[in-house]
Design an enzyme around this catalytic site. Structure first.
Site, PDB file in Angstrom:
ATOM      1  N   CYS A 121       2.271  -4.807   7.029  1.00  0.00           N
ATOM      2  CA  CYS A 121       2.069  -4.623   5.591  1.00  0.00           C
ATOM      3  C   CYS A 121       3.316  -4.001   4.965  1.00  0.00           C
ATOM      4  O   CYS A 121       4.210  -3.537   5.667  1.00  0.00           O
ATOM      5  CB  CYS A 121       0.857  -3.740   5.338  1.00  0.00           C
TER       6      CYS A 121
ATOM      7  N   HIS B  86       0.814  -1.212   0.000  1.00  0.00           N
ATOM      8  CA  HIS B  86       0.000   0.000   0.000  1.00  0.00           C
ATOM      9  C   HIS B  86       0.850   1.266   0.000  1.00  0.00           C
ATOM     10  O   HIS B  86       2.040   1.257   0.330  1.00  0.00           O
ATOM     11  CB  HIS B  86      -0.959   0.006   1.198  1.00  0.00           C
TER      12      HIS B  86
END
Length: 520
Positions: free
Chosen positions: A430, A411
């Site tokens: 992440c 992301h």
């Protein structure tokens, strides 16, 4: 210290499927005719003891020897099943001693240190000593001693060849068994792959064929043989870096697709690979690691370090398929982050949630006045939190989605300053990408879909937009601390998650177990 294998339980294919078809028809499930076994051995050895050798007589002793050695074999069920299917025919002794193949094989075993492996696990010296007995007219006093030697050498050759081919073609360690967060498809040897050693027709050709030949492996192997020292490391630490990463290169978990995305966690880098070359690369930030300050290293460690205890925010090793993106994403905040961070902040500042664009839900319904909640007494898991799209959204303007059980994805991020750091293990797990728009372009290509993504990112909306990727792209989150770059220079990276130490200690554990087996 060089490394070795030990005994492990092997899952045998039902009924050892395919044993009857081994050796491309050269070996049948009927008893192979060795009626002239005694004459063949006498002719080759000039030892009169062998004149009385018969397949039936050997079978009795072979069974006894196999039962005695069961505890010291790595894959006893595979070996026992094979010889039972051939009525204990001494394939290697009869067909490979006197043409030099057994000595040749032992020579390869003796050079196992070139792979970071211990030659002792393949019993090279013991094999050579037994071969020498067959060339010594006075080595055996009676036929039973001769039978025992035939069985010993046959079993030893089978076990060592299986071990050697398994080690070079699949690696010694199953990463799934030692790493708590390893979710990458990794093929391991089975009975079919193991029993192929009985079908070898050209021994040298086979042994050469299983030598790993990738550019990366050959470069690390060359460095290991040369015995050099990396800058800032001792010779021993350099060797250990090479050994653990050569083991990783032997694992059958490498991308086979023409195009894929790969993230190397210790290098904090993402590459889009196409036809074997990096089409684009960028910096990434990965999950916080337990070993950022390198307190546990390949120089010093204790036995407890072989237990993989991942920090809660470490990025897992996995492979999956990128199937879509969400532009102007909503962040479904994991419960672990909510209880340890969001609720703590909300307890200190009643307007924290609104300022950060975070909505609160209870039993699936949005809470209208979250600032009235006493967050100091709120129970863990009582509330759910979602961050709305916007400038403060922790996922930035886009996230790249792929199925996994760790709730991680690639992301964007508003925290751009982190990309200026050398150590970028700073996320909650992440992977934050430095150039999300560039990554989207590589995945979707030029055209209307990418133009739509770029437009949405340029003019942020207050709601998310999901866009599917028509052709899914594989993604690999990997962990490699030593490799050769495009300039053929060896690169080394700190073991930020301590996974090198875990792997090296398991390799050492195999060596210790091997030494114990040698005394059986």
């Amino acid at each position: 210290m060089i490394l070795a294998l030990t005994k492990k339980t092997s899952k045998i294919a039902p009924a050892i499927i395919g044993l009857c078809l081994l050796a491309f028809g050269l070996q049948s499930c009927k008893k192979k005719s060795r009626s002239d076994m005694g004459q063949q051995l006498y002719k080759k050895t000039n030892n009169k003891i062998f004149k009385d050798a018969t397949p039936e007589g050997l079978e009795v002793v072979f069974k006894e020897e196999l039962a005695k050695k069961k505890g010291s074999l790595t894959n006893p069920k595979v070996i026992a099943a094979y010889y039972e299917s051939t009525d204990y025919d001494p394939h290697f002794v009869m067909d490979n001693i006197f043409n030099g193949d057994v000595d040749l094989t032992a020579n390869y075993f003796q050079k196992a240190s070139e792979h970071g492996l211990d030659p002792r696990m393949f019993k090279a010296e013991e094999i050579k000593q037994l071969v020498a007995k067959f060339k010594d007219k006075k080595a055996f006093k009676n036929i039973n001693e001769a039978y025992a030697a035939i069985a010993d050498l046959e079993i030893m050759m089978a076990n060592s060849l299986i071990n050697y081919s398994n080690a070079l073609e699949y690696g010694m360690i199953s990463p799934r068994k030692i790493y708590a967060r390893y979710y990458t498809d990794t093929k391991r040897p089975d009975s079919t792959s193991m029993t192929k050693i009985f079908a070898i027709q050209n021994m040298k050709g086979f042994l050469d064929s299983i030598q790993p030949k990738s550019r990366q492996y050959l470069a690390l192997q060359k460095a290991l043989i040369a015995g050099g020292t990396a800058q800032g490391m001792s010779k021993e630490e350099t060797m250990r870096y090479l050994v653990v990463n050569m083991e990783r290169l032997r694992w059958k978990n490498k991308p086979t697709q023409e195009k894929y995305v790969i993230v190397n966690i210790p290098d904090y880098r993402l590459d889009v690979m196409e036809n074997g070359k990096s089409k684009m690369n960028m910096k990434v930030c990965v999950g916080e690691g337990r070993n950022v300050d390198n307190t546990v290293s390949l120089v010093e460690y204790d036995e407890s370090a072989k237990i993989d205890r991942p920090f809660s925010r470490e990025t897992p090793q996995l492979n999956s398929m990128i199937h879509s993106v969400q532009v102007n994403p909503v962040w479904n905040i994991p419960q672990s982050i909510a209880s340890k961070e969001i609720m703590v902040e909300a307890a200190q500042d009643p307007y924290y949630l609104e300022n950060k664009g975070i909505d609160v839900y209870k039993n699936g319904k949005k809470v209208d006045d979250p600032e009235t909640i006493d967050w100091n007494s709120a129970g863990k898991g009582e509330y759910e939190f979602k961050q709305r799209p916007g400038e403060d959204n922790s996922l930035g303007q886009i996230k790249f989605l792929f199925k996994n059980n760790s709730s991680v994805y690639l992301h964007d991020t508003p925290a751009q300053l982190a990309f200026n750091k050398d150590v970028r293990a700073v996320s909650h797990g992440c992977v934050r990408v430095q150039d999300p728009k560039g990554l989207a372009r590589e995945l979707f290509g030029d055209g209307a879909t990418y133009d739509k993504i770029a437009d949405l990112m340029s003019t942020p909306k207050d709601h998310p937009t999901d866009i599917g990727l028509s052709k899914k792209v594989p993604v690999y989150l990997t962990y490699v601390t030593c490799w050769v770059d495009d300039a053929n220079t060896l690169q080394y990276r700190p073991d930020v998650y301590g996974l090198d130490v875990v792997l090296y200690l398991h390799l050492q554990k195999f060596l210790a177990s091997h030494d114990q087996l040698a005394t059986l």
